[in-house]
Design a protein around this motif. Sequence first.
Motif, PDB file in Angstrom:
ATOM      1  N   THR A 180       0.819  -1.200   0.000  1.00 46.58           N
ATOM      2  CA  THR A 180       0.000   0.000   0.000  1.00 46.58           C
ATOM      3  C   THR A 180       0.861   1.261   0.000  1.00 46.58           C
ATOM      4  O   THR A 180       2.050   1.217   0.295  1.00 46.58           O
ATOM      5  CB  THR A 180      -0.902   0.023   1.248  1.00 46.58           C
ATOM      6  OG1 THR A 180      -0.069   0.162   2.402  1.00 46.58           O
ATOM      7  CG2 THR A 180      -1.752  -1.230   1.335  1.00 46.58           C
ATOM      8  N   LYS A 181       0.207   2.372  -0.327  1.00 45.86           N
ATOM      9  CA  LYS A 181       0.913   3.659  -0.323  1.00 45.86           C
ATOM     10  C   LYS A 181       1.453   3.944   1.073  1.00 45.86           C
ATOM     11  O   LYS A 181       2.579   4.417   1.227  1.00 45.86           O
ATOM     12  CB  LYS A 181      -0.038   4.763  -0.774  1.00 45.86           C
ATOM     13  CG  LYS A 181       0.607   6.112  -0.817  1.00 45.86           C
ATOM     14  CD  LYS A 181      -0.359   7.187  -1.272  1.00 45.86           C
ATOM     15  CE  LYS A 181       0.338   8.537  -1.196  1.00 45.86           C
ATOM     16  NZ  LYS A 181      -0.558   9.631  -1.436  1.00 45.86           N
ATOM     17  N   ARG A 182       0.678   3.617   2.090  1.00 42.84           N
ATOM     18  CA  ARG A 182       1.109   3.862   3.464  1.00 42.84           C
ATOM     19  C   ARG A 182       2.347   3.031   3.800  1.00 42.84           C
ATOM     20  O   ARG A 182       3.275   3.527   4.438  1.00 42.84           O
ATOM     21  CB  ARG A 182      -0.025   3.551   4.429  1.00 42.84           C
ATOM     22  CG  ARG A 182       0.304   3.927   5.833  1.00 42.84           C
ATOM     23  CD  ARG A 182      -0.894   3.772   6.727  1.00 42.84           C
ATOM     24  NE  ARG A 182      -0.506   4.109   8.071  1.00 42.84           N
ATOM     25  CZ  ARG A 182      -1.322   4.482   8.993  1.00 42.84           C
ATOM     26  NH1 ARG A 182      -2.601   4.581   8.738  1.00 42.84           N
ATOM     27  NH2 ARG A 182      -0.898   4.765  10.188  1.00 42.84           N
ATOM     28  N   SER A 183       2.392   1.791   3.353  1.00 51.63           N
ATOM     29  CA  SER A 183       3.561   0.938   3.577  1.00 51.63           C
ATOM     30  C   SER A 183       4.782   1.525   2.894  1.00 51.63           C
ATOM     31  O   SER A 183       5.863   1.584   3.482  1.00 51.63           O
ATOM     32  CB  SER A 183       3.315  -0.471   3.041  1.00 51.63           C
ATOM     33  OG  SER A 183       2.272  -1.095   3.726  1.00 51.63           O
ATOM     34  N   ALA A 218       9.870   4.442   3.235  1.00 53.30           N
ATOM     35  CA  ALA A 218      10.650   5.608   2.805  1.00 53.30           C
ATOM     36  C   ALA A 218      11.081   6.441   4.011  1.00 53.30           C
ATOM     37  O   ALA A 218      12.215   6.941   4.049  1.00 53.30           O
ATOM     38  CB  ALA A 218       9.836   6.457   1.832  1.00 53.30           C
ATOM     39  N   TYR A 219      10.217   6.604   5.000  1.00 54.83           N
ATOM     40  CA  TYR A 219      10.578   7.346   6.213  1.00 54.83           C
ATOM     41  C   TYR A 219      11.731   6.650   6.941  1.00 54.83           C
ATOM     42  O   TYR A 219      12.657   7.308   7.405  1.00 54.83           O
ATOM     43  CB  TYR A 219       9.382   7.455   7.179  1.00 54.83           C
ATOM     44  CG  TYR A 219       8.239   8.295   6.685  1.00 54.83           C
ATOM     45  CD1 TYR A 219       8.416   9.367   5.817  1.00 54.83           C
ATOM     46  CD2 TYR A 219       6.944   8.014   7.104  1.00 54.83           C
ATOM     47  CE1 TYR A 219       7.345  10.131   5.371  1.00 54.83           C
ATOM     48  CE2 TYR A 219       5.861   8.779   6.671  1.00 54.83           C
ATOM     49  CZ  TYR A 219       6.072   9.828   5.803  1.00 54.83           C
ATOM     50  OH  TYR A 219       5.012  10.582   5.370  1.00 54.83           O
ATOM     51  N   ILE A 220      11.642   5.339   7.039  1.00 52.82           N
ATOM     52  CA  ILE A 220      12.683   4.582   7.753  1.00 52.82           C
ATOM     53  C   ILE A 220      14.002   4.656   6.989  1.00 52.82           C
ATOM     54  O   ILE A 220      15.056   4.881   7.589  1.00 52.82           O
ATOM     55  CB  ILE A 220      12.223   3.129   7.993  1.00 52.82           C
ATOM     56  CG1 ILE A 220      11.046   3.104   8.981  1.00 52.82           C
ATOM     57  CG2 ILE A 220      13.376   2.274   8.512  1.00 52.82           C
ATOM     58  CD1 ILE A 220      10.339   1.764   9.126  1.00 52.82           C
ATOM     59  N   LEU A 221      13.957   4.490   5.676  1.00 52.89           N
ATOM     60  CA  LEU A 221      15.178   4.594   4.872  1.00 52.89           C
ATOM     61  C   LEU A 221      15.762   6.007   4.965  1.00 52.89           C
ATOM     62  O   LEU A 221      16.976   6.181   5.119  1.00 52.89           O
ATOM     63  CB  LEU A 221      14.900   4.223   3.416  1.00 52.89           C
ATOM     64  CG  LEU A 221      16.097   4.308   2.462  1.00 52.89           C
ATOM     65  CD1 LEU A 221      17.219   3.366   2.893  1.00 52.89           C
ATOM     66  CD2 LEU A 221      15.646   3.979   1.043  1.00 52.89           C
ATOM     67  N   GLY A 222      14.907   7.018   4.903  1.00 47.57           N
ATOM     68  CA  GLY A 222      15.368   8.402   5.036  1.00 47.57           C
ATOM     69  C   GLY A 222      16.002   8.661   6.394  1.00 47.57           C
ATOM     70  O   GLY A 222      17.009   9.375   6.502  1.00 47.57           O
ATOM     71  N   ALA A 223      15.411   8.088   7.429  1.00 44.20           N
ATOM     72  CA  ALA A 223      15.975   8.234   8.778  1.00 44.20           C
ATOM     73  C   ALA A 223      17.353   7.598   8.850  1.00 44.20           C
ATOM     74  O   ALA A 223      18.289   8.168   9.429  1.00 44.20           O
ATOM     75  CB  ALA A 223      15.036   7.604   9.810  1.00 44.20           C
ATOM     76  N   LEU A 224      17.487   6.427   8.257  1.00 41.42           N
ATOM     77  CA  LEU A 224      18.788   5.761   8.240  1.00 41.42           C
ATOM     78  C   LEU A 224      19.813   6.620   7.504  1.00 41.42           C
ATOM     79  O   LEU A 224      20.936   6.807   7.970  1.00 41.42           O
ATOM     80  CB  LEU A 224      18.679   4.377   7.582  1.00 41.42           C
ATOM     81  CG  LEU A 224      19.969   3.579   7.470  1.00 41.42           C
ATOM     82  CD1 LEU A 224      20.581   3.327   8.849  1.00 41.42           C
ATOM     83  CD2 LEU A 224      19.715   2.262   6.753  1.00 41.42           C
TER      84      LEU A 224
END
Length: 176
Positions: free
Chosen positions: A2-5, A10-16
């Motif tokens: 889903t878009k939410r997934s 993307a948020y987690i990858l960006g945080a990393l």
Amino acid sequence: MTKRSNETEAYILGALERLLKKKAFAEISITELAKTAGVSRMTFYRYYQNPTEILTHEMSRIMTELTTKVDFDAMIPHEGLVYIMRFLKANGDFIKVLVAANEQDMLRDSIAKTLVQLSHHKGQLQDLNSREIAYYARYHSTGLTSVIVDWITKAGPETPEELATFLERIGEGAET
């Protein structure tokens, strides 16, 4: 998915990516990663077991996208190589994350797998057995990964077209 997934990943990858600018990969905790991504630890674990899995998942997604978008049977070899160089340049931020995490081997292994998949396109490899093809892929992927990492991380002045032409030129010299 889903878009939410996709957004959460993307948020987690960006945080990393942001945390890697401040500290070594091995020093990044799940708690810190989740907080930086704006998600709970439980949400993080719903997607990944550890930070390395973030990289593995994204590398797999990128390579799947590459291999499903390119029809190497129908494409002229030079066009295929140019497409790959453009694709890798477009995914340069992730390659920089791999380098910052000291996980260039993940890129090399993915390139080697792709080379094995594409090896049937090279006439001179037809007489090789599967072990020899694996050696061929490992040999070439190591050099190719080194060139790509250098090109991406040092913002090489070559266009994807120029780099593809260079790689073809040196590949032809090695095969004669």
